[in-house]
Design a protein around this motif. Structure first.
Motif, short mmCIF file in Angstrom:
data_model
loop_
_atom_site.label_atom_id
_atom_site.label_comp_id
_atom_site.label_asym_id
_atom_site.label_seq_id
_atom_site.Cartn_x
_atom_site.Cartn_y
_atom_site.Cartn_z
N THR A 278 -1.81 -0.42 7.62
CA THR A 278 -1.44 -1.83 7.48
C THR A 278 -2.48 -2.72 8.15
O THR A 278 -2.84 -2.51 9.30
CB THR A 278 -0.06 -2.09 8.11
OG1 THR A 278 0.91 -1.28 7.43
CG2 THR A 278 0.34 -3.56 7.99
N THR B 42 0.00 -3.56 3.44
CA THR B 42 0.06 -2.12 3.66
C THR B 42 -0.54 -1.42 2.44
O THR B 42 -0.16 -1.72 1.30
CB THR B 42 1.51 -1.66 3.88
OG1 THR B 42 2.01 -2.33 5.06
CG2 THR B 42 1.60 -0.16 4.10
N TYR B 43 -1.46 -0.52 2.71
CA TYR B 43 -2.20 0.18 1.67
C TYR B 43 -1.95 1.68 1.74
O TYR B 43 -1.82 2.23 2.84
CB TYR B 43 -3.71 -0.07 1.83
CG TYR B 43 -4.12 -1.48 1.52
CD1 TYR B 43 -4.68 -1.81 0.30
CD2 TYR B 43 -3.94 -2.50 2.45
CE1 TYR B 43 -5.05 -3.12 0.00
CE2 TYR B 43 -4.31 -3.80 2.17
CZ TYR B 43 -4.85 -4.11 0.94
OH TYR B 43 -5.22 -5.38 0.64
N ARG B 44 -1.93 2.31 0.60
CA ARG B 44 -1.82 3.78 0.54
C ARG B 44 -3.19 4.37 0.86
O ARG B 44 -4.20 3.94 0.30
CB ARG B 44 -1.36 4.21 -0.85
CG ARG B 44 -1.22 5.70 -0.99
CD ARG B 44 -0.63 6.07 -2.34
NE ARG B 44 -0.69 7.51 -2.49
CZ ARG B 44 -0.99 8.11 -3.62
NH1 ARG B 44 -1.23 7.40 -4.72
NH2 ARG B 44 -1.03 9.43 -3.68
N ALA C 147 -2.62 -3.83 -2.25
CA ALA C 147 -1.62 -3.45 -1.26
C ALA C 147 -0.33 -3.04 -1.97
O ALA C 147 -0.05 -3.48 -3.09
CB ALA C 147 -1.35 -4.61 -0.30
N ILE C 148 0.45 -2.20 -1.33
CA ILE C 148 1.67 -1.64 -1.92
C ILE C 148 2.63 -2.74 -2.39
O ILE C 148 3.24 -2.63 -3.45
CB ILE C 148 2.37 -0.71 -0.92
CG1 ILE C 148 1.49 0.53 -0.69
CG2 ILE C 148 3.76 -0.31 -1.39
CD1 ILE C 148 1.92 1.41 0.46
N HIS D 25 -6.07 3.06 -1.77
CA HIS D 25 -5.54 2.56 -3.04
C HIS D 25 -5.35 1.05 -2.93
O HIS D 25 -4.78 0.57 -1.95
CB HIS D 25 -4.19 3.21 -3.35
CG HIS D 25 -4.31 4.66 -3.68
ND1 HIS D 25 -3.89 5.18 -4.88
CD2 HIS D 25 -4.80 5.71 -2.98
CE1 HIS D 25 -4.11 6.48 -4.90
NE2 HIS D 25 -4.66 6.83 -3.75
N ASP E 123 -1.21 12.10 2.55
CA ASP E 123 -0.92 10.80 1.95
C ASP E 123 -0.19 9.97 3.00
O ASP E 123 0.86 10.37 3.49
CB ASP E 123 -0.04 11.01 0.73
CG ASP E 123 0.01 9.83 -0.20
OD1 ASP E 123 -0.12 8.68 0.28
OD2 ASP E 123 0.18 10.04 -1.41
N THR E 124 -0.76 8.83 3.37
CA THR E 124 -0.18 8.00 4.42
C THR E 124 -0.38 6.52 4.05
O THR E 124 -0.85 6.21 2.96
CB THR E 124 -0.82 8.35 5.79
OG1 THR E 124 -0.12 7.67 6.82
CG2 THR E 124 -2.28 8.01 5.84
N GLU E 125 -0.03 5.65 4.97
CA GLU E 125 -0.21 4.21 4.76
C GLU E 125 -0.89 3.60 5.97
O GLU E 125 -0.69 4.06 7.10
CB GLU E 125 1.14 3.53 4.55
CG GLU E 125 1.85 3.98 3.30
CD GLU E 125 3.25 3.42 3.17
OE1 GLU E 125 3.74 2.74 4.10
OE2 GLU E 125 3.88 3.67 2.12
#
Length: 92
Positions: free
Chosen positions: A11, A29-31, A58-59, A55, A7-9
């Motif tokens: 951008t 920034t997206y998961r 965006a966060i 996901h 699980d990362t992000e």
């Protein structure tokens, strides 16, 4: 068979488009979740990617609607590289 999840992000500094989406996605920034399964029968530990899921939104976006979209990892890499190049050339 062992499955591992990373699980990362990621951008994007500019809006972007991937073939998995019907419309451009906003900068942000997206998961990113990557699933891999162990390749059995080898004399060393190795994994094969089975899914790359982005996901949305965006966060930082507050929304009642949340989607998980499977994306092509190579297409995602190309889009991230293009975003980085665009941002670098805007600074110059």
């Amino acid at each position: 068979m062992t499955v591992r999840t990373t699980d990362t992000e990621v951008t994007f500094r500019q809006p972007f488009m991937l073939s998995a989406f019907d419309a451009r996605q906003a900068a942000g920034t997206y998961r990113l979740v990557i699933e891999e399964e162990e390749i059995l029968g080898l004399s060393f530990l190795a994994y094969r990617r089975t899914a790359t899921m982005l996901h949305t939104p965006a966060i930082s976006v507050q929304s009642g609607r949340h989607q998980v979209v499977e994306v092509d990892p190579e297409e995602l890499t190309v889009a991230l590289d293009a975003d980085a190049l665009t941002c670098r050339s805007l600074k110059e």
